[in-house]
Design a protein around this motif. Structure first.
Motif, PDB file in Angstrom:
ATOM      1  N   SER A  77      65.051  33.065  13.691  1.00 39.60           N
ATOM      2  CA  SER A  77      64.493  33.148  15.040  1.00 39.60           C
ATOM      3  C   SER A  77      65.108  34.293  15.839  1.00 39.60           C
ATOM      4  CB  SER A  77      64.710  31.828  15.778  1.00 39.60           C
ATOM      5  OG  SER A  77      64.103  30.766  15.073  1.00 39.60           O
ATOM      6  N   ARG A  78      64.266  34.936  16.640  1.00 43.74           N
ATOM      7  CA  ARG A  78      64.731  36.048  17.473  1.00 43.74           C
ATOM      8  C   ARG A  78      65.297  35.579  18.800  1.00 43.74           C
ATOM      9  NH1 ARG A  78      59.046  38.648  16.486  1.00 43.74           N
ATOM     10  NH2 ARG A  78      58.715  36.668  17.492  1.00 43.74           N
ATOM     11  N   ASN A  79      64.912  34.375  19.222  1.00 37.85           N
ATOM     12  CA  ASN A  79      65.405  33.858  20.499  1.00 37.85           C
ATOM     13  C   ASN A  79      65.465  32.336  20.440  1.00 37.85           C
ATOM     14  OD1 ASN A  79      62.711  32.821  21.234  1.00 37.85           O
ATOM     15  ND2 ASN A  79      62.173  34.980  21.539  1.00 37.85           N
ATOM     16  N   ALA A  80      66.014  31.743  21.471  1.00 36.89           N
ATOM     17  CA  ALA A  80      66.227  30.293  21.486  1.00 36.89           C
ATOM     18  C   ALA A  80      64.909  29.521  21.502  1.00 36.89           C
ATOM     19  CB  ALA A  80      67.094  29.903  22.672  1.00 36.89           C
ATOM     20  N   LYS A  81      63.925  30.006  22.223  1.00 39.03           N
ATOM     21  CA  LYS A  81      62.624  29.312  22.240  1.00 39.03           C
ATOM     22  C   LYS A  81      62.014  29.272  20.848  1.00 39.03           C
ATOM     23  CE  LYS A  81      61.124  29.948  26.997  1.00 39.03           C
ATOM     24  NZ  LYS A  81      60.114  30.536  27.899  1.00 39.03           N
ATOM     25  N   GLU A  82      62.095  30.379  20.161  1.00 40.74           N
ATOM     26  CA  GLU A  82      61.566  30.427  18.794  1.00 40.74           C
ATOM     27  C   GLU A  82      62.355  29.485  17.874  1.00 40.74           C
ATOM     28  OE1 GLU A  82      61.476  34.023  15.834  1.00 40.74           O
ATOM     29  OE2 GLU A  82      60.110  34.462  17.515  1.00 40.74           O
ATOM     30  N   ALA A  83      63.663  29.449  18.057  1.00 41.11           N
ATOM     31  CA  ALA A  83      64.509  28.563  17.244  1.00 41.11           C
ATOM     32  C   ALA A  83      64.156  27.102  17.489  1.00 41.11           C
ATOM     33  CB  ALA A  83      65.986  28.816  17.557  1.00 41.11           C
ATOM     34  N   LEU A  84      63.982  26.743  18.758  1.00 43.55           N
ATOM     35  CA  LEU A  84      63.636  25.365  19.088  1.00 43.55           C
ATOM     36  C   LEU A  84      62.249  25.008  18.554  1.00 43.55           C
ATOM     37  CD1 LEU A  84      64.464  22.735  20.394  1.00 43.55           C
ATOM     38  CD2 LEU A  84      63.593  23.612  22.575  1.00 43.55           C
ATOM     39  N   GLN A  85      61.321  25.941  18.654  1.00 44.36           N
ATOM     40  CA  GLN A  85      59.983  25.696  18.120  1.00 44.36           C
ATOM     41  C   GLN A  85      60.047  25.489  16.606  1.00 44.36           C
ATOM     42  OE1 GLN A  85      57.026  25.362  20.101  1.00 44.36           O
ATOM     43  NE2 GLN A  85      56.551  24.377  18.162  1.00 44.36           N
ATOM     44  N   SER A  86      60.919  26.233  15.944  1.00 45.52           N
ATOM     45  CA  SER A  86      61.098  26.078  14.504  1.00 45.52           C
ATOM     46  C   SER A  86      61.592  24.676  14.166  1.00 45.52           C
ATOM     47  CB  SER A  86      62.086  27.125  13.990  1.00 45.52           C
ATOM     48  OG  SER A  86      62.425  26.877  12.654  1.00 45.52           O
ATOM     49  N   VAL A  87      62.556  24.185  14.916  1.00 42.27           N
ATOM     50  CA  VAL A  87      63.082  22.834  14.698  1.00 42.27           C
ATOM     51  C   VAL A  87      61.986  21.796  14.909  1.00 42.27           C
ATOM     52  CG1 VAL A  87      64.690  21.082  15.576  1.00 42.27           C
ATOM     53  CG2 VAL A  87      65.471  23.438  15.219  1.00 42.27           C
ATOM     54  N   ILE A  88      61.229  21.947  15.973  1.00 45.81           N
ATOM     55  CA  ILE A  88      60.151  21.002  16.271  1.00 45.81           C
ATOM     56  C   ILE A  88      59.089  21.032  15.170  1.00 45.81           C
ATOM     57  CG2 ILE A  88      58.213  20.556  17.849  1.00 45.81           C
ATOM     58  CD1 ILE A  88      60.195  21.269  20.144  1.00 45.81           C
ATOM     59  N   ASN A  89      58.745  22.229  14.696  1.00 38.43           N
ATOM     60  CA  ASN A  89      57.757  22.333  13.619  1.00 38.43           C
ATOM     61  C   ASN A  89      58.222  21.615  12.361  1.00 38.43           C
ATOM     62  OD1 ASN A  89      56.067  23.816  15.264  1.00 38.43           O
ATOM     63  ND2 ASN A  89      56.645  25.779  14.400  1.00 38.43           N
ATOM     64  N   ILE A  90      59.502  21.750  12.041  1.00 35.29           N
ATOM     65  CA  ILE A  90      60.035  21.064  10.862  1.00 35.29           C
ATOM     66  C   ILE A  90      59.984  19.550  11.076  1.00 35.29           C
ATOM     67  CG2 ILE A  90      62.156  20.642   9.534  1.00 35.29           C
ATOM     68  CD1 ILE A  90      62.719  23.707   9.943  1.00 35.29           C
ATOM     69  N   MET A  91      60.277  19.107  12.295  1.00 35.91           N
ATOM     70  CA  MET A  91      60.233  17.669  12.585  1.00 35.91           C
ATOM     71  C   MET A  91      58.815  17.121  12.446  1.00 35.91           C
ATOM     72  SD  MET A  91      62.656  17.138  15.891  1.00 35.91           S
ATOM     73  CE  MET A  91      64.431  17.249  15.809  1.00 35.91           C
ATOM     74  N   ILE A  92      57.843  17.867  12.920  1.00 32.77           N
ATOM     75  CA  ILE A  92      56.467  17.367  12.929  1.00 32.77           C
ATOM     76  C   ILE A  92      55.758  17.624  11.597  1.00 32.77           C
ATOM     77  CG2 ILE A  92      54.176  17.645  13.974  1.00 32.77           C
ATOM     78  CD1 ILE A  92      55.541  18.083  16.631  1.00 32.77           C
ATOM     79  N   CYS A  93      55.911  18.810  11.065  1.00 36.31           N
ATOM     80  CA  CYS A  93      55.153  19.182   9.872  1.00 36.31           C
ATOM     81  C   CYS A  93      55.883  18.869   8.579  1.00 36.31           C
ATOM     82  CB  CYS A  93      54.812  20.668   9.919  1.00 36.31           C
ATOM     83  SG  CYS A  93      53.841  21.102  11.368  1.00 36.31           S
ATOM     84  N   GLY A  94      57.195  18.867   8.614  1.00 32.42           N
ATOM     85  CA  GLY A  94      57.957  18.586   7.409  1.00 32.42           C
ATOM     86  C   GLY A  94      57.711  19.619   6.339  1.00 32.42           C
TER      87      GLY A  94
END
Length: 192
Positions: A77-94
């Motif tokens: 991730s280039r920034n914190a928002k992108e990093a957080l979105q990545s975590v959320i995507n892993i939580m939801i999409c697996g």
């Protein structure tokens, strides 16, 4: 003279992990495990011990895989928002071809109240995710991406709780779009 193993331990452990993830601990029998793992019952006992020990090993394997996936997503991730979105995507999409929900959340709900080892592993895994979320939030607060109105640790606890709820809801027929809306609302709470 001892015989060498005719299977890859990690591969068959992954198969056990998948089965426990799909069915839960209680519904998974030793016969199910032997069949799904593709090994002999004796090999299962000799390599992994009993069902409970195998289950704990599967939880550790799952925790390591998820931790690695989360770290990779954050590190790209280039920034914190992108990093957080990545975590959320892993939580939801697996991961592709994985059961829905989260093995750790499912196991905590099923067993933690009466199994100290599962309780301990669940709490440790949850605390790791909260720490990761806290680090991302601090990064975003430092860069002005996220509000500093709230304490990063409290926000991390809140977001983790949302994540646990989302991963639980994944086991139902609730549309993924609804889960995305919930995740997006949680992201907006952090915005400055």
């Amino acid at each position: 003279m001892s015989r060498s193993k005719e299977f890859d331990e990690t591969e068959v452990l992954d198969k056990a992990m998948q089965l426990f993830w799909e069915q839960g601990y209680e519904k998974t029998s030793m016969t199910d495990l032997v069949k799904h793992m593709g090994i002999h019952r004796r090999s299962l006992y000799d390599t992994f011990g009993d069902k409970h020990t195998l289950f704990l090993m599967a939880l550790d394997r799952y925790d390591n895989k998820i931790s690695d996936a989360l770290s990779r997503g954050v590190n790209r991730s280039r920034n914190a928002k992108e990093a957080l979105q990545s975590v959320i995507n892993i939580m939801i999409c697996g991961e592709e071809n994985s059961p829905t929900g989260c093995l750790m959340v499912n196991s905590a709900v099923e067993l933690a109240v009466r199994d100290a080892a599962v309780n301990e592993k669940s709490i440790c895994a949850f605390l790791k995710v909260e720490q990761l979320l806290k680090d991302i939030i601090l990064w975003g607060q430092k860069e002005g991406e996220f509000t500093s109105e709230y304490d990063a640790e409290e926000l991390a606890e809140y977001l983790h709780n949302v994540g646990v709820g989302l991963r639980s809801m994944l086991r139902t027929s609730i549309p993924i779009e609804k889960l995305q809306r919930i995740a997006n609302m949680s992201m907006r709470i952090l915005e400055t």
